[in-house]
Design an enzyme around this catalytic site. Sequence first.
Site, mmCIF file in Angstrom:
data_model
loop_
_atom_site.group_PDB
_atom_site.id
_atom_site.type_symbol
_atom_site.label_atom_id
_atom_site.label_comp_id
_atom_site.label_asym_id
_atom_site.label_seq_id
_atom_site.Cartn_x
_atom_site.Cartn_y
_atom_site.Cartn_z
ATOM 1 N N TYR A 46 -15.236 1.074 4.411
ATOM 2 C CA TYR A 46 -15.684 1.346 5.753
ATOM 3 C C TYR A 46 -16.974 0.529 6.018
ATOM 4 O O TYR A 46 -17.669 1.036 7.137
ATOM 5 C CB TYR A 46 -16.230 2.918 5.629
ATOM 6 C CG TYR A 46 -15.131 3.582 5.077
ATOM 7 C CD1 TYR A 46 -13.749 3.897 5.987
ATOM 8 C CD2 TYR A 46 -15.160 4.355 3.826
ATOM 9 C CE1 TYR A 46 -12.816 4.811 5.187
ATOM 10 C CE2 TYR A 46 -14.170 5.076 3.155
ATOM 11 C CZ TYR A 46 -13.065 5.375 3.914
ATOM 12 O OH TYR A 46 -12.012 6.048 3.526
ATOM 13 N N GLU B 12 1.471 -0.644 -5.107
ATOM 14 C CA GLU B 12 0.224 0.601 -5.510
ATOM 15 C C GLU B 12 0.765 1.761 -5.211
ATOM 16 O O GLU B 12 0.552 2.481 -4.222
ATOM 17 C CB GLU B 12 -0.712 0.105 -4.119
ATOM 18 C CG GLU B 12 -2.042 0.878 -4.465
ATOM 19 C CD GLU B 12 -2.285 1.899 -3.450
ATOM 20 O OE1 GLU B 12 -3.464 2.365 -3.360
ATOM 21 O OE2 GLU B 12 -1.738 2.254 -2.430
ATOM 22 N N ASP C 116 0.844 -1.298 -0.061
ATOM 23 C CA ASP C 116 0.080 -0.117 0.145
ATOM 24 C C ASP C 116 0.936 1.251 0.080
ATOM 25 O O ASP C 116 1.696 1.371 0.773
ATOM 26 C CB ASP C 116 -0.869 -0.181 1.395
ATOM 27 C CG ASP C 116 -1.974 1.122 1.358
ATOM 28 O OD1 ASP C 116 -2.991 0.784 0.780
ATOM 29 O OD2 ASP C 116 -1.636 2.016 2.029
#
Lengths: 679, 679
Positions: A538, A425, A396
């Site tokens: 979320y 990424e 990430d």
Amino acid sequence: MTVKAPRSRSRRAAAAVAPDLAAVGEGRRRVIIEAVEPAIDGGRYPVKRIVGDVLTVRCDLFADGHDELAAVVRHRPVGAKTWHEAPLRPLVNDRWEGQFTLNSIGRHEFQIVAWIDRFATWVHQLEKRLAAGQDVRVDLQIGAALVGEAARHASGADSAVLHVAEAALIAGDVDTAFAGEIHSLMAVHLPRRFATESEVYPVTVERERARFSAWYELFPRSTADEPGRHGTFRDVIKRLPYVAELGFDVLYLPPIHPIGYTFRKGRNNSLTAGPNDPGSPWAIGNADGGHMSVHPELGTLEDFRALVAAARTYGIEVALDIAFQCSPDHPYVREHPQWFRARPDGTIQYAENPPKKYQDIYPFDFESDDWQGLWQELRRIFAFWIEQGVRIFRVDNPHTKSLRFWDWCLNSLKAEHPDLIFLSEAFTRPKVMYHLAKIGFTQSYTYYTWRTTKHEITQYLQELTTPPVSDLFIPNFWPNTPDILTPQFYAGQRSVFLTRAAMAATLTASWGMYGPAYELMEHVPVPGREEYIDNEKYEIKRWNLDAPHSLRGFIAQLNRIRREHPALHRNDTLRFHRVDIDFHEHEWLLAYSKTSPDGKDIILVVVNLDPERTQRGWVQVPVAEWGLNSMYQAHDLLTDARYTWSGEFNYVELSPQAPVHIFCIRRLRRDERGFEYFA
Amino acid sequence: MTVKAPRSRSRRAAAAVAPDLAAVGEGRRRVIIEAVEPAIDGGRYPVKRIVGDVLTVRCDLFADGHDELAAVVRHRPVGAKTWHEAPLRPLVNDRWEGQFTLNSIGRHEFQIVAWIDRFATWVHQLEKRLAAGQDVRVDLQIGAALVGEAARHASGADSAVLHVAEAALIAGDVDTAFAGEIHSLMAVHLPRRFATESEVYPVTVERERARFSAWYELFPRSTADEPGRHGTFRDVIKRLPYVAELGFDVLYLPPIHPIGYTFRKGRNNSLTAGPNDPGSPWAIGNADGGHMSVHPELGTLEDFRALVAAARTYGIEVALDIAFQCSPDHPYVREHPQWFRARPDGTIQYAENPPKKYQDIYPFDFESDDWQGLWQELRRIFAFWIEQGVRIFRVDNPHTKSLRFWDWCLNSLKAEHPDLIFLSEAFTRPKVMYHLAKIGFTQSYTYYTWRTTKHEITQYLQELTTPPVSDLFIPNFWPNTPDILTPQFYAGQRSVFLTRAAMAATLTASWGMYGPAYELMEHVPVPGREEYIDNEKYEIKRWNLDAPHSLRGFIAQLNRIRREHPALHRNDTLRFHRVDIDFHEHEWLLAYSKTSPDGKDIILVVVNLDPERTQRGWVQVPVAEWGLNSMYQAHDLLTDARYTWSGEFNYVELSPQAPVHIFCIRRLRRDERGFEYFA
């Protein structure tokens, strides 16, 4: 009057200033080696290749004068004691070339060695002297000395043959001397006097899946069968047949660690979470543990290992997301406060991009006094998951962590585990993206989502599939991610979902998608942002995998075609083809092809980029280069329709309902009985 | 159930495999430096520049994250202890640029230093926080700490100002803190924490004449006034006014050493010399001496030094020809037989290119066991003539001598005498020619003689005047040499002599010619060879310098125009201009321009390449780029004709009698009284 140099004085003066020759080393190495390729930044970083690839090496070679040269490229896995050699042969303009096959994964190295070929030089001159009828008696003695030198360095039969040739030359009998395999024996046994060695150039050899892979990203917590329940690794195991049916071979999971509570984000990235909001998996760590722990609601570490093992039975590898950041509740915050930046008020610096604040996230401070402890610990996180059987990691935002750290961390891990694959990424500036690829990332996300017009796609793919970029950067094309929903999808047009997936799956050999959002054609953004509304980051989603509008059948077709056609397993043969309409280049129809290295498999893709109208045109087929006869077959692998084409330009028509052709081009053959068929 | 990593076991396992961080050095150097230019082969060889040049340095700079960067290029003469610095500023796409002036000749070096600019990063974020109305109290404390750190590293007034700013920030008074020159003080005094240093890149800075020079080659033995007498250095001194009138600033003499007798060549390269044949000056050495001796018939070493001194009074430098080869009578052959290759019959290997034999020449054997003795002796030859006042050498066939030798020899000589100029006479393959330029040759002969069409000239000049070639190779254009008479001259057309000289003198800043053969339009070749018949290499010539057909006036004009126009002193501003005829590019008319760095001096050359017909066309003038008004002047410096031009395309007409325009383009100006004039 004779004028002589004042020799003795000059000699003293010269001796006083003459520079040392020690730095020169062996000054008789007359061959110069320059411009070696492939090389990244002059050999500072390794070139990337896949096991089984043939590496073509080129360089400039020359020496003073007119002597014949000989050269080899020698190569070995790093750490091996012995070199293998392949000969170099001259092309034009002092450029030389050689090839060898990369037979094992891991770091390899190669080096050019070049020298004056004394025997070839002598033969070449002898031939010209003989042709001119000159007396060659002394020349034959010179040749005899060369052959004798080789004979003394040979043994057994070789030495005997060479001694016979030597004697023949001494006796003036050229025919006898040259009767045997003297040229090849001399090439082997005559010492390579004063050979020049180039720098050593590195090559990273990856396994096949580093280049050819199909990734499917899902949130494990959304995989429960029953509404309202938090999905687990056991649920993901039940989802494996579906992923396998779609044809993916990498199952990529967002972070699976305990999720922080402090400043936890609620639905739609709201600053306050409700009591049942699960939080973002990227806010890593709480009292249950950190990067080496599993989020309890997903199951146990044993469950995770069971998932890895179950996936393997489907030919699927599990890829983990490594996000080097901590929630305020992460154990590191208490145990290693020195790894975070302290503010003058005693608080820890949270992530921010002023004026935006991300108070649920603490970044690591790579300028920490204890940077060495931090680096070792972060590397240990990879090592931990490697122990659990993971070999593929999606990293990430690597561009927000120290680049020098990645260079050390990834390369030291790959030295132990050459089968590791790291996907970068980094949606950032081009130079940084390419640098990450240089320093150890295997694959990289790309700008594909933002390249939508024919011109943009063509330009970008040409950049990616030709050196220097193709030597260092392996692209992985994603039409969507949980973070990225680009405007072309907002209208929810099925044609766009079909073409963006088809292009991702065929333009490059690695592609991926975030599902089931993609196959279910989710397309509503947060207003003004290129991001999904009601984002799965979320909240827990429930997906109806059996919805009639699902693209699962089309996706499965794409991945099947990819598997069955070696042309689609690589990027280097990609080329774009002209599509004509009214004798102009067509604005909406995009055509490109790939071929397998042996030339047998030819895939031609034609895409209608217009989501609203049927488009027609004439696609140009390179019939001569592909060895096609007056008639050949274009077999659409999506519809199974078979068209018999002829000549260079052939008609295509694509509607928004069926906006893609993936043709296998087949040549007209004749069997032993005289029957014609396409193959 | 909480799942935790088996921490202690993993830690031990990790410790067992964790690679050493020592090789990383300071791991907190977050800035990456890549793609530094100018650099030849990644900095292995020096870039060439002329004293006074501004060197523009570029590189890629980036770091992880979003911090602000700062960078300098630092530079110094090699061996100097202190660096000078110039700032780098960002261009686009992470490319940065800086400049500095090269103020002295000799080897220089530069290095990029880049670091995170902590203060600029803080200011940048503070501004965004203030604009968003955020509470910045803690941020001001962070800033105060930075300013305080700088204050402690400053002294005197700077330190005081910084301490005031620090106190203001602690007090929350941003306006006061930023009132002074805090930004520049912080840039100077805040320590460059964790700075990254690039490799060190070399630059060779040459004196002006390395780039801008006009060479005249003559055979001293042909300079006697009376027929039949062997010319001497004293005769050459008498010839100096003529050379100066022609405007040349380098007088280049073929080898001036004793000439061998064994296998001496006769007239027209015949194998047997008559008793009065003087031999080729390139067959060096006899009982009178070798490379450090003067041919007795030319005079004494004192005479030679007198010539060097006399030439200097005309602003002319004497260039010597260094040909590393020996006649069989050279003292080296007896004194150092180990420097030559022995054949099995006891003879020494003469030069040959089978089936051709050059028995009057022994090449040195650069593979000799005593190669070190040979190298030192050859270097001593240069050192000897440097002692006699020579600073310019033309080196004969350097591509047939060890390339590694030149690298060592030329660079070690230039380390002591940075004003040395070496002209490489290598008419060989492009890679070898460019390599010789990399390893120390200052100037190089080129393919100019074989580039005759508009397309060839344009292509070749574009190659020579742009990087990478222009960074390493300084061309010297010769329309003829004693060895080269190319076919365009065979018809003896005056137009060809005019245009080939004019192009040589204006396309590149250095040119040369072999005279008086050129100005007297000698043009008869040996049948079938690109070489003069009755070649001066093998006989003494008598030239009628006052012949009415002599081009001496035209040559003098060319060199005067060159001297007076700084635009012609360099190559980097060369550009070609379109010449139209009937709306097509003109086949025969060639137009190009050069401008001085300050843009004030603009030279536009138009050449009629057709030796037989008058040609007309419309030359395109880049009026906007050159800042020309509606009217401007094209002043032909050859004829003194002044044309008033307007607009972009202007008419030109060139006959074979006057086939060249050398225009000075002058802008329309207005003086304080309102009168208009061109300047």
